[in-house]
Design an enzyme around this catalytic site. Structure first.
Site, PDB file in Angstrom:
ATOM      1  N   ASN A  64       0.839  -1.200   0.000  1.00  0.00           N
ATOM      2  CA  ASN A  64       0.000   0.000   0.000  1.00  0.00           C
ATOM      3  C   ASN A  64       0.875   1.251   0.000  1.00  0.00           C
ATOM      4  O   ASN A  64       1.947   1.282   0.610  1.00  0.00           O
ATOM      5  CB  ASN A  64      -1.027   0.008   1.142  1.00  0.00           C
ATOM      6  CG  ASN A  64      -0.464  -0.191   2.516  1.00  0.00           C
ATOM      7  OD1 ASN A  64       0.566  -0.837   2.678  1.00  0.00           O
ATOM      8  ND2 ASN A  64      -1.119   0.353   3.513  1.00  0.00           N
ATOM      9  N   GLU A  73       0.486   5.160   0.734  1.00  0.00           N
ATOM     10  CA  GLU A  73      -0.357   6.244   1.249  1.00  0.00           C
ATOM     11  C   GLU A  73       0.178   7.594   0.796  1.00  0.00           C
ATOM     12  O   GLU A  73       1.293   7.704   0.274  1.00  0.00           O
ATOM     13  CB  GLU A  73      -0.418   6.156   2.784  1.00  0.00           C
ATOM     14  CG  GLU A  73      -1.084   4.866   3.233  1.00  0.00           C
ATOM     15  CD  GLU A  73      -1.342   4.787   4.727  1.00  0.00           C
ATOM     16  OE1 GLU A  73      -0.794   5.615   5.494  1.00  0.00           O
ATOM     17  OE2 GLU A  73      -2.101   3.877   5.125  1.00  0.00           O
ATOM     18  N   CYS A 102      -4.219   0.865  -2.490  1.00  0.00           N
ATOM     19  CA  CYS A 102      -4.110  -0.398  -1.750  1.00  0.00           C
ATOM     20  C   CYS A 102      -3.039  -1.294  -2.373  1.00  0.00           C
ATOM     21  O   CYS A 102      -2.780  -1.238  -3.583  1.00  0.00           O
ATOM     22  CB  CYS A 102      -5.424  -1.149  -1.777  1.00  0.00           C
ATOM     23  SG  CYS A 102      -6.748  -0.385  -0.844  1.00  0.00           S
ATOM     24  N   GLU A 159      -3.158  -4.441  -3.030  1.00  0.00           N
ATOM     25  CA  GLU A 159      -3.669  -5.370  -4.050  1.00  0.00           C
ATOM     26  C   GLU A 159      -3.729  -4.688  -5.404  1.00  0.00           C
ATOM     27  O   GLU A 159      -3.396  -5.266  -6.438  1.00  0.00           O
ATOM     28  CB  GLU A 159      -5.077  -5.864  -3.667  1.00  0.00           C
ATOM     29  CG  GLU A 159      -5.149  -6.634  -2.369  1.00  0.00           C
ATOM     30  CD  GLU A 159      -5.383  -5.742  -1.152  1.00  0.00           C
ATOM     31  OE1 GLU A 159      -4.908  -4.586  -1.128  1.00  0.00           O
ATOM     32  OE2 GLU A 159      -6.049  -6.219  -0.214  1.00  0.00           O
ATOM     33  N   CYS A 213     -10.256  -4.993   0.538  1.00  0.00           N
ATOM     34  CA  CYS A 213     -11.413  -4.084   0.542  1.00  0.00           C
ATOM     35  C   CYS A 213     -12.262  -4.317  -0.706  1.00  0.00           C
ATOM     36  O   CYS A 213     -11.839  -4.978  -1.668  1.00  0.00           O
ATOM     37  CB  CYS A 213     -10.953  -2.629   0.620  1.00  0.00           C
ATOM     38  SG  CYS A 213     -10.308  -1.976  -0.929  1.00  0.00           S
ATOM     39  N   CYS A 236     -10.758  -3.341  -4.144  1.00  0.00           N
ATOM     40  CA  CYS A 236      -9.749  -4.296  -4.637  1.00  0.00           C
ATOM     41  C   CYS A 236     -10.402  -5.584  -5.127  1.00  0.00           C
ATOM     42  O   CYS A 236      -9.927  -6.211  -6.077  1.00  0.00           O
ATOM     43  CB  CYS A 236      -8.731  -4.589  -3.547  1.00  0.00           C
ATOM     44  SG  CYS A 236      -7.673  -3.155  -3.228  1.00  0.00           S
TER      45      CYS A 236
HETATM   46  N1  THU Z   1      -5.426  -1.153   2.422  1.00  0.00           N
HETATM   47  C1  THU Z   1      -4.894  -1.998   1.484  1.00  0.00           C
HETATM   48  O1  THU Z   1      -3.730  -1.856   1.093  1.00  0.00           O
HETATM   49  N2  THU Z   1      -5.676  -2.984   1.020  1.00  0.00           N
HETATM   50  C2  THU Z   1      -6.971  -3.205   1.377  1.00  0.00           C
HETATM   51  O2  THU Z   1      -7.606  -4.099   0.841  1.00  0.00           O
HETATM   52  C3  THU Z   1      -7.578  -2.374   2.408  1.00  0.00           C
HETATM   53  C4  THU Z   1      -6.762  -1.261   2.924  1.00  0.00           C
HETATM   54  C5  THU Z   1      -4.588  -0.069   2.942  1.00  0.00           C
HETATM   55  C6  THU Z   1      -5.029   1.310   2.538  1.00  0.00           C
HETATM   56  C7  THU Z   1      -4.437   2.145   3.662  1.00  0.00           C
HETATM   57  O3  THU Z   1      -3.095   2.447   3.337  1.00  0.00           O
HETATM   58  C8  THU Z   1      -4.441   1.218   4.864  1.00  0.00           C
HETATM   59  O4  THU Z   1      -4.608  -0.085   4.354  1.00  0.00           O
HETATM   60  C9  THU Z   1      -5.539   1.517   5.873  1.00  0.00           C
HETATM   61  O5  THU Z   1      -6.771   1.559   5.282  1.00  0.00           O
END
Ligand code: THU
Length: 133
Positions: A45, A47, A56, A58, A87, A90
């Site tokens: 991920n 940010e 994300c 994925e 999520c 994704c």
């Molecule tokens: N996140 C993912 O990388 N994948 C997911 O399927 C859900 C959330 C990340 C996004 C963010 O950087 C952190 O998790 C918190 O939401």
């Protein structure tokens, strides 16, 4: 998928998790995709100070795989603290390329205990684009 591939996929997802850029949530996520041709493509991920720009793990993995010419996949492994499922966004992105997909949910603190699920279980009734003519 062989046992060796499975172990490597889990390790690669955990390693990718360590490379996440998540200074805001501090929630690190690593993803590893096993392609149809048995290659592994990872994502973490990413940010951003402008929170909504976060990507994300994925989707980073899918984007990287597509850019490398892959279109078909066997397995998606996702590593988080706690073994969380991908999520909704994704799941929909995964469904673009896979009618079904084995999904491994890895608790990074207990990588020996992996939960197996499938994309069709995680996302019944995916959106399919079929515009009226
Ligand atoms: N996140 C993912 O990388 N994948 C997911 O399927 C859900 C959330 C990340 C996004 C963010 O950087 C952190 O998790 C918190 O939401």
């Amino acid at each position: 998928m062989t046992e060796l591939e499975r172990a490597k996929l889990i390790k690669d997802a955990c390693d990718a998790r360590q490379k996440a850029h998540a200074p805001y949530s501090k929630f690190l996520v690593g993803a590893a995709l096993l392609t149809e041709s048995d290659e592994i493509i990872v994502g973490s991920n990413v940010e951003n100070a402008s929170y909504g720009l976060t990507i994300c793990a994925e989707r980073v993995a899918f984007g990287t795989a597509i850019a490398s010419g892959h279109r078909r996949f066997q397995v998606l492994a996702v590593a988080t603290a706690g073994g969380h499922a991908p999520c909704g966004a994704c799941r929909q992105v995964a469904s673009e390329f896979c009618d079904d997909l084995l999904v491994l949910l890895i608790d990074a603190d207990r990588p020996d205990r992996v939960i197996e699920t499938r994309l069709t279980e995680l996302l019944p009734g995916r959106f399919v684009f079929s515009p009226a003519e």
